[in-house]
Design a protein around this motif. Sequence first.
Motif, PDB file in Angstrom:
ATOM      1  N   ALA A 230      43.079  45.820  30.971  1.00  0.00           N
ATOM      2  CA  ALA A 230      43.840  46.826  31.715  1.00  0.00           C
ATOM      3  C   ALA A 230      43.214  48.212  31.579  1.00  0.00           C
ATOM      4  N   LYS A 231      42.672  48.526  30.413  1.00  0.00           N
ATOM      5  CA  LYS A 231      42.145  49.872  30.170  1.00  0.00           C
ATOM      6  C   LYS A 231      40.709  50.039  30.632  1.00  0.00           C
ATOM      7  N   TYR A 232      39.859  49.041  30.420  1.00  0.00           N
ATOM      8  CA  TYR A 232      38.424  49.247  30.593  1.00  0.00           C
ATOM      9  C   TYR A 232      37.820  48.563  31.817  1.00  0.00           C
ATOM     10  N   ASN A 233      38.483  47.560  32.363  1.00  0.00           N
ATOM     11  CA  ASN A 233      37.898  46.853  33.500  1.00  0.00           C
ATOM     12  C   ASN A 233      37.964  47.702  34.775  1.00  0.00           C
ATOM     13  N   THR A 234      36.900  47.634  35.561  1.00  0.00           N
ATOM     14  CA  THR A 234      36.867  48.345  36.845  1.00  0.00           C
ATOM     15  C   THR A 234      36.635  47.399  38.016  1.00  0.00           C
ATOM     16  N   ILE A 235      36.522  46.101  37.749  1.00  0.00           N
ATOM     17  CA  ILE A 235      36.283  45.116  38.803  1.00  0.00           C
ATOM     18  C   ILE A 235      37.632  44.583  39.278  1.00  0.00           C
ATOM     19  N   SER A 238      41.840  41.649  45.385  1.00  0.00           N
ATOM     20  CA  SER A 238      43.170  41.249  45.834  1.00  0.00           C
ATOM     21  C   SER A 238      43.043  40.257  46.973  1.00  0.00           C
ATOM     22  N   GLN A 239      44.072  39.442  47.128  1.00  0.00           N
ATOM     23  CA  GLN A 239      44.102  38.434  48.186  1.00  0.00           C
ATOM     24  C   GLN A 239      45.465  38.479  48.867  1.00  0.00           C
ATOM     25  N   ASN A 240      45.454  38.426  50.192  1.00  0.00           N
ATOM     26  CA  ASN A 240      46.702  38.324  50.918  1.00  0.00           C
ATOM     27  C   ASN A 240      47.174  36.880  50.876  1.00  0.00           C
ATOM     28  N   GLN A 241      48.314  36.666  50.247  1.00  0.00           N
ATOM     29  CA  GLN A 241      48.864  35.324  50.100  1.00  0.00           C
ATOM     30  C   GLN A 241      50.217  35.276  50.796  1.00  0.00           C
ATOM     31  N   ASN A 242      50.207  34.696  51.999  1.00  0.00           N
ATOM     32  CA  ASN A 242      51.446  34.567  52.784  1.00  0.00           C
ATOM     33  C   ASN A 242      52.129  35.918  52.980  1.00  0.00           C
ATOM     34  N   GLY A 243      51.313  36.945  53.278  1.00  0.00           N
ATOM     35  CA  GLY A 243      51.853  38.258  53.578  1.00  0.00           C
ATOM     36  C   GLY A 243      51.996  39.188  52.405  1.00  0.00           C
ATOM     37  N   THR A 244      51.647  38.727  51.192  1.00  0.00           N
ATOM     38  CA  THR A 244      51.752  39.555  49.993  1.00  0.00           C
ATOM     39  C   THR A 244      50.381  39.727  49.369  1.00  0.00           C
ATOM     40  N   ASP A 245      50.019  40.963  49.061  1.00  0.00           N
ATOM     41  CA  ASP A 245      48.754  41.212  48.377  1.00  0.00           C
ATOM     42  C   ASP A 245      48.909  40.921  46.889  1.00  0.00           C
ATOM     43  N   VAL A 246      48.054  40.065  46.374  1.00  0.00           N
ATOM     44  CA  VAL A 246      48.085  39.672  44.967  1.00  0.00           C
ATOM     45  C   VAL A 246      46.761  40.062  44.333  1.00  0.00           C
ATOM     46  N   GLN A 247      46.814  40.802  43.218  1.00  0.00           N
ATOM     47  CA  GLN A 247      45.594  41.213  42.527  1.00  0.00           C
ATOM     48  C   GLN A 247      45.162  40.079  41.601  1.00  0.00           C
ATOM     49  N   VAL A 248      44.200  39.296  42.062  1.00  0.00           N
ATOM     50  CA  VAL A 248      43.770  38.121  41.303  1.00  0.00           C
ATOM     51  C   VAL A 248      42.707  38.467  40.267  1.00  0.00           C
ATOM     52  N   VAL A 249      42.091  39.618  40.401  1.00  0.00           N
ATOM     53  CA  VAL A 249      41.101  40.076  39.421  1.00  0.00           C
ATOM     54  C   VAL A 249      41.488  41.486  38.989  1.00  0.00           C
ATOM     55  N   GLY A 250      41.588  41.682  37.683  1.00  0.00           N
ATOM     56  CA  GLY A 250      41.957  42.980  37.150  1.00  0.00           C
ATOM     57  C   GLY A 250      43.440  43.067  36.836  1.00  0.00           C
ATOM     58  N   VAL A 251      43.762  43.980  35.931  1.00  0.00           N
ATOM     59  CA  VAL A 251      45.141  44.209  35.486  1.00  0.00           C
ATOM     60  C   VAL A 251      45.460  45.681  35.685  1.00  0.00           C
ATOM     61  N   PRO A 252      46.627  46.018  36.231  1.00  0.00           N
ATOM     62  CA  PRO A 252      46.966  47.434  36.422  1.00  0.00           C
ATOM     63  C   PRO A 252      46.824  48.230  35.132  1.00  0.00           C
ATOM     64  N   ALA A 253      46.186  49.399  35.212  1.00  0.00           N
ATOM     65  CA  ALA A 253      45.929  50.220  34.030  1.00  0.00           C
ATOM     66  C   ALA A 253      47.214  50.590  33.309  1.00  0.00           C
ATOM     67  N   TRP A 584      35.545  44.875  26.201  1.00  0.00           N
ATOM     68  CA  TRP A 584      35.330  46.323  26.117  1.00  0.00           C
ATOM     69  C   TRP A 584      34.495  46.831  27.293  1.00  0.00           C
ATOM     70  N   ARG A 585      33.949  45.901  28.060  1.00  0.00           N
ATOM     71  CA  ARG A 585      33.113  46.221  29.216  1.00  0.00           C
ATOM     72  C   ARG A 585      31.908  47.085  28.829  1.00  0.00           C
ATOM     73  N   ILE A 586      31.259  46.704  27.721  1.00  0.00           N
ATOM     74  CA  ILE A 586      30.063  47.435  27.273  1.00  0.00           C
ATOM     75  C   ILE A 586      28.840  46.535  27.177  1.00  0.00           C
TER      76      ILE A 586
END
Length: 655
Positions: A230-235, A238-253, A584-586
Motif C-alpha cells: 500500500a505504501k511503496y507500490n506504484t504499479i 483496474s478492470q471493469n467487471q460488470n460495470g464496476t472498476d476493480v483494482q486488481v493490482v495495487g492497494v490503496p495508499a 519495499w520496491r527497491i
Amino acid sequence: MKLRKILLAISLTATFSACTDLDIPPVNVVGEADIYGSNDGVLSNMARIYSRLPIEDFKYYYAQPSGSVFNVGGALYKQFSALTGEAVGRDTQGADNEGAPYWDEAYAQIRDINMMLEKLPDYAVQLGEPSMKTFLGEARFCRAFTYYALVKRYGGVPLITTTIDYPASVDMAGTRLFRSSEESIWDQIASDLDYAIENLPENSPQRGRVNKYVAAAFKSRAMLHAGSIAKYNTITLSQNQNGTDVQVVGVPAGRANDYFKAGFDAAKMVVQSGKYALYKAQWVAGDKAAQARNFRALFLTESNENIFVKYYDGINSAHNFDESAQPYQTKTGGNDSEISPSMDFIEMFDGIAKDENGRFDNIDNNGHYYLFNSPLDAFANAEPRLRGTVIFPMDVYRGQVIEIRRGIYTGDASGGIAQLKSEGNVGNVADLGETSLTLATSLSNNPTVNLKPDDPNGATMKAAGKNGPVTQWDFGNTGGTYLAKYLRESGPTDGSNSTQAWIEIRYAEVLLNQAEAAFELFLAGESGDSYLNIAYTNINSIRERAGADLLIGEADLNNIDIVRRERRKELAFENKTYWDLKRWRILDDEQNNRRWRILNTFYSSEAKKYFLSVKFQEPRGGFQYLFTFDTRYYYQPIPPAERNKNPNMIPNPGF
C-alpha cells in the motif's frame, strides 16, 4: 509435516460369485464419512494439506521449469539467495524468476480446504467441539498461507471461499472468474488468520501443526507485507467487471497504516504470550566465540525460538541442502559450493574495518594490502552473528580447516604488496596479467608452490587450496566463502539425505515484523503504543543476541534502513530477503547492471602471510553474472494457460 499417516483405502481382496448382491459400495472406495466423520480421517486429510503448503524451504526451487516449484527433489543448482546479492553461485547467472507458475496447484489446495470447511460442520457430533474448532482453525490458516503465496506473486487473484461444483451445478462459464481486488485478498488473509487465532488452541496438538500464536506470527508477516504494498507500490491495474472498476493490482495508499497496525498487533500478541524467546542456550555475554556458536546452533536445534517448523525425518522425507551448500573439501559426493556469501552482504555487519564508503578496508594509506597471519584475523572483531552465518577461509567446519584460496603471490613483499590489477575489476584474475600470481585453472589442475624453508605452513602449498575458487567451470568455491547457517556438522551429504528442520517462522522474525510495523506507524505520526520505543527495544534485543553494537538511544533509530538492514542480516539465507526487497520496491534500485563482489584470499610466499582482495564475481563458463531486475516482475505474469482458458483473466502490467 511429521503427522500421523492414516491408511484410508482398503485393498479389494474379496472374490464375488454370480449370486453376490453388487448394490453395495465397493470396499476400496473412501466415503465422505470416512474422510470427515472421524478424527483420524480429518487428520489424514489435514496432513496432506500441510504437506502441500507453499513453504519456500530447502526444497523450494525457483528455477524449476515445470510442475511445482515446491517440494522439489534432487540437487538444487540455482539458489534463491543468489538472486538477492546475499550470495554468489556457480549456476545463478543473472536476474531470474520462477520457472513454473504457482497457480493450478494453489487452487487445487484451496478447493480441498474449502471442501473441508464446508463438510466438517456436518460431522460436529462425531468429531467433538475441541477437535472441530482446531481443524477449522488449521484449515483457515492453510487457506491464508496459500492466498499469501498467490497475492505476493500476482496481486489480485480470483477469491474463492466455497467449493465450485463443476460440472454438477456450475457450467463452464461459471468457472471463468474475474480477478478480485488485491486489497480484498489481503483482507481475506487477515480474516482467515483472525478466525484461526480465535479457534486454535494455545499449544499445538502435534509437532508441526499450528496453534493460535503461529497464526498470529504469520499474520504479522502478511499484514506487514500488505502495508508495504500500500505504501511503496506504484504499479496499478483496474478492470471493469460488470460495470464496476476493480483494482486488481495495487492497494490503496490509505490502507497502509491499517495493515501496519494489524501486523503490529499480531506480533504484540505473540510477544505478550511469553511462549517464545530468542535462543540463547549457548550465548555468553562478552564471549564472541560462544555467541557465534549460539547463532549457528539455533538452526540445528529444537528451541522455543521456533514458532512454525517443517520437519524432515530422513525416512518419509529428506532434502538436499547439504549437497548444495557444502564445501568441496568435506563433501561425500554429489554437488557442492552453490552458496558463497558475497562481500556486499558481509559488509552489512558491524565490527569489520571499513573505508569512508562503508566498504571492507583491505588496503593501507600507502596503497598496500594489509597482511594477516590468518584470513580470519580480518574478521576477528566482526559481530558474532556474521561468524555464525559465514564460513571464512581457514575457518573450521566438520573438524577440518576449510582451505579457500584464489592463489599464491610469489612476488617481492619486502616493501608491501601493491594492489593487484584485479582489485575491484571485472574479469578473470587469470586474464588480467598478474605475473606474480600462481593460480589454478581447476581443482584438478591445481599447481603446487614451493615455500620458504621456515614457512609455518610447510614446504609446499596448493595454489587454490582444497576448495578454490578456480578459473574454469568446475566444482569448487565461487566467491571465497561458504555458508554456515543451516549447514549440519555431520552425516553424509551426497543426495537427499539431509534432515535439518526448516524454521519457517521464528521469534526473531516476529520481533522484526513488529519493529518494522512500529517504525512505519511512527513515521506516519500514528498515536497509541510507544511505537518508536518498541522498534528500538526489539532491534536492540536482536542486536544483543547477535553480539552487535547496541543502539544507544531511540534517536539512533532515525531511518527505516536501520530496521531493514537488521532484518536482512538476521533473516539472511532464510528465503525472506527476496520478498522483502520486492515489497519495499527497491529490488530494481539494487539490481541495475549490478555485479556482486567476492572475497579473494591470497597467500604471500615471501611475507608468509595472507592478504585479502575484493573484486567482482569472475566470469565463468561464458556467464558474466550481471544482474538487472525487470520492474515488471514486481507482479509476476498470470500463467498463459489460465489466460487462454479464461477471457476474464486480464494479464498483469507489462505482460
